[in-house]
Motif scaffolding. Structure first.
Motif, short mmCIF file in Angstrom:
data_model
loop_
_atom_site.label_atom_id
_atom_site.label_comp_id
_atom_site.label_asym_id
_atom_site.label_seq_id
_atom_site.Cartn_x
_atom_site.Cartn_y
_atom_site.Cartn_z
N LYS A 118 3.68 7.66 -3.50
CA LYS A 118 4.75 8.45 -2.96
C LYS A 118 6.01 7.68 -2.62
O LYS A 118 7.00 8.28 -3.01
CB LYS A 118 4.16 8.95 -1.76
CG LYS A 118 4.84 10.14 -1.01
CD LYS A 118 4.46 10.84 -0.01
CE LYS A 118 4.63 10.21 1.31
NZ LYS A 118 4.19 11.05 2.38
N THR A 119 6.04 6.40 -2.29
CA THR A 119 7.19 5.62 -1.82
C THR A 119 7.75 4.81 -2.91
O THR A 119 9.05 4.26 -2.74
CB THR A 119 6.99 4.95 -0.43
OG1 THR A 119 5.89 3.98 -0.62
CG2 THR A 119 6.70 5.96 0.65
N GLY A 120 6.83 4.32 -3.82
CA GLY A 120 7.19 3.24 -4.84
C GLY A 120 7.17 1.90 -3.92
O GLY A 120 7.59 0.88 -4.81
N ARG A 121 6.82 1.81 -2.80
CA ARG A 121 6.71 0.31 -2.22
C ARG A 121 5.24 0.28 -1.85
O ARG A 121 4.51 0.87 -1.38
CB ARG A 121 7.54 0.54 -0.92
CG ARG A 121 8.97 0.53 -0.79
CD ARG A 121 9.71 0.68 0.21
NE ARG A 121 9.24 0.01 1.52
CZ ARG A 121 9.33 0.63 2.67
NH1 ARG A 121 9.57 1.72 3.07
NH2 ARG A 121 8.87 -0.45 3.60
N LEU A 122 5.19 -1.27 -1.98
CA LEU A 122 3.49 -1.72 -1.91
C LEU A 122 3.33 -1.73 -0.53
O LEU A 122 2.26 -1.90 0.15
CB LEU A 122 3.24 -3.04 -2.69
CG LEU A 122 3.24 -2.95 -4.26
CD1 LEU A 122 3.39 -4.21 -4.85
CD2 LEU A 122 2.09 -2.08 -4.58
N LYS A 123 4.25 -2.25 0.31
CA LYS A 123 3.96 -2.82 1.73
C LYS A 123 5.11 -2.22 2.65
O LYS A 123 6.02 -1.53 2.28
CB LYS A 123 4.33 -4.32 1.94
CG LYS A 123 3.43 -5.15 1.15
CD LYS A 123 3.55 -6.61 1.40
CE LYS A 123 2.52 -7.48 0.58
NZ LYS A 123 2.58 -8.61 0.99
N TYR A 124 4.40 -2.16 3.83
CA TYR A 124 5.22 -1.45 4.92
C TYR A 124 6.11 -2.59 5.59
O TYR A 124 5.78 -3.88 5.43
CB TYR A 124 4.36 -0.99 6.04
CG TYR A 124 3.49 0.03 6.02
CD1 TYR A 124 3.87 1.43 5.86
CD2 TYR A 124 2.17 -0.18 6.05
CE1 TYR A 124 3.22 2.49 5.66
CE2 TYR A 124 1.21 1.14 5.74
CZ TYR A 124 1.86 2.30 5.44
OH TYR A 124 0.98 3.35 5.76
N ALA A 125 7.30 -2.43 6.29
CA ALA A 125 7.98 -3.35 6.95
C ALA A 125 7.31 -3.50 8.13
O ALA A 125 6.36 -2.64 8.73
CB ALA A 125 9.42 -2.90 7.24
N PRO A 126 7.26 -4.83 8.69
CA PRO A 126 6.31 -4.99 9.81
C PRO A 126 6.64 -4.23 10.90
O PRO A 126 5.85 -3.73 11.76
CB PRO A 126 6.83 -6.56 10.30
CG PRO A 126 7.36 -7.13 8.96
CD PRO A 126 7.77 -6.00 8.16
N GLU A 127 8.08 -3.47 11.10
CA GLU A 127 8.37 -2.92 12.17
C GLU A 127 7.67 -1.49 12.09
O GLU A 127 7.30 -0.80 13.13
CB GLU A 127 9.56 -2.40 12.36
CG GLU A 127 10.64 -3.80 12.79
CD GLU A 127 10.52 -5.03 11.56
OE1 GLU A 127 10.92 -5.96 11.90
OE2 GLU A 127 10.52 -4.54 10.34
N GLU A 128 7.50 -0.92 10.70
CA GLU A 128 6.75 0.26 10.57
C GLU A 128 5.20 0.07 11.02
O GLU A 128 4.78 1.17 11.56
CB GLU A 128 6.69 0.71 9.17
CG GLU A 128 7.99 1.03 8.55
CD GLU A 128 8.04 1.26 7.15
OE1 GLU A 128 8.19 2.62 6.63
OE2 GLU A 128 8.03 0.12 6.23
N VAL A 129 4.38 -0.97 10.73
CA VAL A 129 3.13 -0.97 11.27
C VAL A 129 3.24 -1.00 12.83
O VAL A 129 2.28 -0.37 13.52
CB VAL A 129 2.53 -2.41 10.76
CG1 VAL A 129 1.20 -2.90 11.25
CG2 VAL A 129 2.76 -2.49 9.41
N VAL A 130 4.24 -1.56 13.35
CA VAL A 130 4.32 -1.61 14.90
C VAL A 130 4.31 -0.27 15.40
O VAL A 130 3.51 0.26 16.40
CB VAL A 130 5.10 -2.70 15.46
CG1 VAL A 130 5.42 -2.33 17.01
CG2 VAL A 130 4.77 -4.06 15.26
#
Length: 156
Positions: A118-130
């Motif tokens: 959906k996003t084309g990104r493999l990882k979340y930014a650390p702030e998104e996880v928090v």
């Protein structure tokens, strides 16, 4: 620990590398937990950070448990508050990204395949996880209050 560093040169390198997720948790989640009345308890084990809240009627405790291999994975372990008799089928549980017992259920930087597509990104930014953890935190509080198991609560 010195003997481990001598035996495994990568050990020292791994522990010297910064962990952006751990730093984001310290900068954003610690103040959030403190705003909910929790105090951080000093620990001698870097894999666990304990938080405690005493209301006078009950004591609530949870801990952040980091992956033992120092990868950017963590889960919040919690247990039934002391001096309470909440109607739950277990006395402890975990707050995690999704229900289940595997490491892939823990909060981490890797996106599920559906979100990668959906996003084309493999990882979340650390702030998104928090932010994910903060948005799930009321489920842990609901479990303490009534034993309700939300979608991110895994009872063990």
């Amino acid at each position: 620990m010195a003997h481990l560093q001598a035996a495994h040169p990568l050990f020292a390198l791994e522990h010297a590398m910064p962990n952006p997720l751990r730093e984001a948790v310290k900068q954003r989640f610690y103040p959030f937990a403190e705003s909910r009345g929790f105090a951080r308890i000093k620990s001698t084990n870097s894999l666990f950070t304990e938080f405690r809240k005493d209301t006078g009627e009950a004591t609530y405790v949870f801990e952040i448990q980091w992956d033992k291999y120092h990868r950017p994975y963590f889960v919040l372990n919690f247990s039934q508050a002391e001096a309470t008799l909440v109607g739950s089928r277990t006395k402890q549980g975990r707050l995690q990204r999704k229900r289940g017992g595997s490491l892939s259920c823990w909060f981490n930087l890797r996106k599920p395949l559906r979100e990668v597509i959906k996003t084309g990104r493999l990882k979340y930014a650390p702030e998104e996880v928090v932010e994910q953890v903060i948005s799930c935190f009321p489920e842990m509080e609901a479990w303490w209050a009534s034993g309700a198991e939300g979608p991110h609560v895994y009872c063990i």
